[in-house]
Enzyme design. Structure first.
Site, short mmCIF file in Angstrom:
data_model
loop_
_atom_site.label_atom_id
_atom_site.label_comp_id
_atom_site.label_asym_id
_atom_site.label_seq_id
_atom_site.Cartn_x
_atom_site.Cartn_y
_atom_site.Cartn_z
N ARG A 90 -15.54 34.15 19.43
CA ARG A 90 -14.37 33.39 19.05
C ARG A 90 -14.19 33.52 17.54
NH1 ARG A 90 -13.34 27.42 21.49
NH2 ARG A 90 -13.93 28.55 23.38
N SER A 106 -9.20 28.81 23.72
CA SER A 106 -9.14 27.42 24.17
C SER A 106 -8.27 26.57 23.25
CB SER A 106 -10.56 26.86 24.29
OG SER A 106 -10.56 25.60 24.91
N ASP A 127 -5.81 21.08 27.38
CA ASP A 127 -5.82 21.94 26.20
C ASP A 127 -5.13 23.26 26.58
OD1 ASP A 127 -7.83 22.86 27.87
OD2 ASP A 127 -9.22 23.31 26.26
N ASP A 159 -5.87 26.31 27.33
CA ASP A 159 -6.31 27.16 28.45
C ASP A 159 -6.63 26.33 29.69
OD1 ASP A 159 -8.67 26.07 27.33
OD2 ASP A 159 -9.87 27.74 28.08
N ASP A 170 -8.79 24.08 30.60
CA ASP A 170 -10.10 23.78 31.16
C ASP A 170 -10.58 22.38 30.78
OD1 ASP A 170 -10.70 24.31 28.50
OD2 ASP A 170 -12.40 25.62 28.93
N THR A 175 -26.24 21.16 25.54
CA THR A 175 -24.79 21.06 25.34
C THR A 175 -24.09 22.33 25.80
OG1 THR A 175 -25.29 19.74 23.40
CG2 THR A 175 -23.03 20.50 23.64
N GLU A 203 -19.04 16.84 30.10
CA GLU A 203 -19.46 16.76 28.71
C GLU A 203 -18.46 15.91 27.96
OE1 GLU A 203 -19.71 20.68 27.09
OE2 GLU A 203 -17.56 21.05 27.17
N LYS A 212 -16.05 23.77 33.37
CA LYS A 212 -15.08 22.68 33.25
C LYS A 212 -13.72 23.16 33.73
CE LYS A 212 -14.71 23.49 28.24
NZ LYS A 212 -15.87 24.39 28.09
#
Length: 611
Positions: A61, A163, A320, A322, A324, A398, A422, A436
């Protein structure tokens, strides 16, 4: 340099640029590099070429632009060649099973980059090696890619998306054949394979040939149909859904979510949500929001609240870009809007998923095979529910890569994984997607809202009922922005060498006594008999958790995808303790102490979370 460009003093940089221009066939990025050379813009050139993007468990990213540190045509080709090479090592049947590639609506005209363009180049690299590619013909939500991997029995999946990152960014997210995001050691294996495949393969640039290749298939219609069929198993109150008068607003925040959430509501026989007109169509400029991230709260939801007020809607759902993630807000009796935190939604959705499961599985023994998961920085409300109801709760590191892979292990062993979440508004409400999924979560939240409304109960009232039954779990999370890695390193090293004593952690924080410390960067955990952490550790990321004598917990960690130092705090109370104001005051004091004592002296070099 050649081609009449200015001479550059830095020999390595000079060679890196020559190699880049020899490989890059995108006229826009090549022209940007040549212009920087001509201007003698050394600092900008170094930013573009000093270090290649690190391929980690979250994939890639970065900002779109020229050079090895950015997302562009050439780095996408190089990344895909490496990924393909690694898959060839791992899967002898790669050329029979193939891969899937999806993309969102991001674009960057200045460099000629876009998610669709990057997806086509990735497809060209794969097909040039004889690998079948299921390339979506249109934008899709991220969850469609892991769903397609599992549904079609593929070796891997790629989703081109950044994202909720700023508009300049893009990303390359990778899924393994189990339908979950990659975990170590695959990231290192792929990174090494990328370095071994930097020169573009002969046909890697030929997207026209790839798009007409017999190896290319479009899974859009099939996956669209099968996905909505799969999530329908979580629709339990179709009669209430059909008759419900509840009005809900939905925003996709200029992303891909609109079409798919509308279809999910239809699959559940729910009344279609009102769409925020200014935000329902994809727009890579994200013109109506400063940050396209509903996790930021009310600032992203202003237009949604205005539409809800006009239509008399009481609930707002937001994805958001995208799709997810899912955020939810509810209008209170005071007329104010309450934006639920990710932890509060975890409590609501977890309660709802278990309630629906229990209705279908009344035998007491069945609960022993049920699991729920949450990341270690998320609220432990699911643990409290599990203790009382008899199912299993597990925490993971995480990131949904850990929850997705753990869920797959449990499913293979015949267990039921009802829910995972999360705190960063990510929810897995169906094991048909091991990641997610903001689309299925939106429909399931819509049904939960309709059911509660039929009982004359608001989401806020139900959340209070959950806390009163299982114990209040008060959380407060935020972050500081920091672009300087040395500042970040200094802060965490100071906490590990408290008082200039090596491997010594703070024993108190502004009057709050520390009872144990878990450092998942070094593997230290003072709460364990051998002082060794149970959860996996990673020396490449920073993460320290402090437990306090008052029952409070605070975790400091760096983000894997953004220049942030995040902190997460929680104070849990036993069932029956309903003095919420006192609990909140105590947590606020703990957070103030945390910021004052653990973030000094670096605090003046950090930017606070924007309001």
């Amino acid at each position: 340099m050649e081609n009449g460009l200015s001479t550059i003093v830095d020999v390595k940089l000079d060679q890196d640029i020559k190699t880049w221009l020899a490989y890059d066939k995108n006229p826009k990025t090549a022209a940007l590099v040549k212009a920087l050379v001509k201007e003698g813009a050394l600092e900008q050139l170094r930013r573009c070429f000093s270090s290649r993007m690190v391929f980690g468990t979250a994939g890639l990213r970065a900002a779109m632009g020229p050079g090895v540190s950015c997302m562009n045509d050439l780095t996408i080709i190089q990344t895909t060649q490496g990924f393909c090479g690694y898959l060839e090592q791992c899967f002898p049947d790669l050329k029979e099973r193939g891969v899937v590639i999806g993309y969102d609506a991001r674009a960057h005209p200045a460099s000629g980059g876009s998610s669709k363009r990057f997806a086509s180049l990735a497809a060209a690299a794969f097909t040039s090696r004889g690998v079948p590619v299921h390339l979506f013909s249109d934008i899709t939500p991220t969850p469609f890619v892991p769903f397609a991997v599992s549904h079609l029995g593929l070796c891997a999946g790629v989703m081109v998306t950044a994202s909720h990152n700023p508009k300049e960014d893009n990303g390359y997210k990778v899924y393994w054949d189990n339908g979950a995001q990659i975990v170590p050691p695959h990231d290192k294996g792929i990174a090494q394979a990328i370095e071994e495949n930097l020169e573009p393969w002969p046909q890697a640039w030929d997207t026209e040939e790839a798009l007409s290749s017999p190896l290319l298939k479009d899974p859009y219609q099939d996956i669209h149909k099968q996905y909505f069929k799969a999530i329908q198993q979580h629709c339990h109150h179709r009669d209430i859904n059909k008759s419900s008068e509840v009005k809900i607003v939905h925003t996709s925040v200029h992303g891909v979510g609109h079409t798919f959430v509308q279809a999910a509501f239809k699959a559940f026989d729910l009344r279609p949500p009102f769409a925020v007109e200014e935000q329902k169509d994809p727009d890579p400029e994200f013109p109506t929001v400063k940050y396209p991230n509903p996790e930021e709260g009310k600032g992203v939801l202003t237009l949604s609240f205005a539409l809800a007020d006009r239509e008399g809607a009481s609930v707002v759902l937001a994805n958001d870009p995208d799709a997810d993630r899912l955020a939810i807000a509810e209008k209170q009796k005071s007329g104010q809007w309450r934006v639920f935190t990710g932890n509060e939604l975890g409590a609501l959705l977890g309660w709802w998923m278990f309630r629906c499961w229990k209705k279908q599985n009344p035998e007491p023994a069945a609960v022993k095979s049920v699991y729920m998961l949450a990341s270690t920085v998320s609220s432990k409300i699911l643990r409290a529910i599990a203790l009382k109801e008899g199912f299993h709760f597990e925490e993971t590191l995480t990131g949904f890569k850990w929850m997705g892979n753990r869920a797959k292990e449990l499913l293979k062993n015949g267990k039921s994984v009802l829910f995972a979440f999360e705190e960063a508004i990510g929810y897995m409400c169906s094991p048909c997607v091991l990641d997610k999924d903001g689309v299925s979560a939106a429909a399931i939240a819509g049904e939960m809202t309709s059911y509660l409304a039929a009982e004359d109960i608001s989401l806020s009232q139900q959340l209070t009922s959950i806390y009163e039954e299982y114990g209040y779990h008060i959380t407060k999370n935020s972050y500081f922005i920091c672009h300087d890695q040395e500042v970040i390193r200094s802060l965490f090293q100071r906490l590990r060498n408290h008082g200039d004593q090596k491997d010594s952690y703070p024993s108190e924080c502004g009057g709050f006594s520390v009872t144990s410390v878990r450092d998942l960067t070094t593997g230290h955990d003072s709460s364990q008999p051998d002082n060794k952490a149970v959860l996996p550790t990673s020396s490449s990321s920073q993460m320290i958790t402090f437990s306090f004598s008052n029952g409070g917990v605070a975790t400091l960690r760096t983000s894997g995808t953004e220049p942030k130092i995040k902190y997460y705090t929680e104070l849990c109370a036993a069932p029956g303790n309903s003095d919420v104001e006192q609990l909140q005051k105590e947590l606020d004091n703990l957070v103030d102490a945390l910021v004052e004592h653990f973030f000094e002296p670096e605090k003046n070099k950090l930017q606070p979370k924007p309001e």
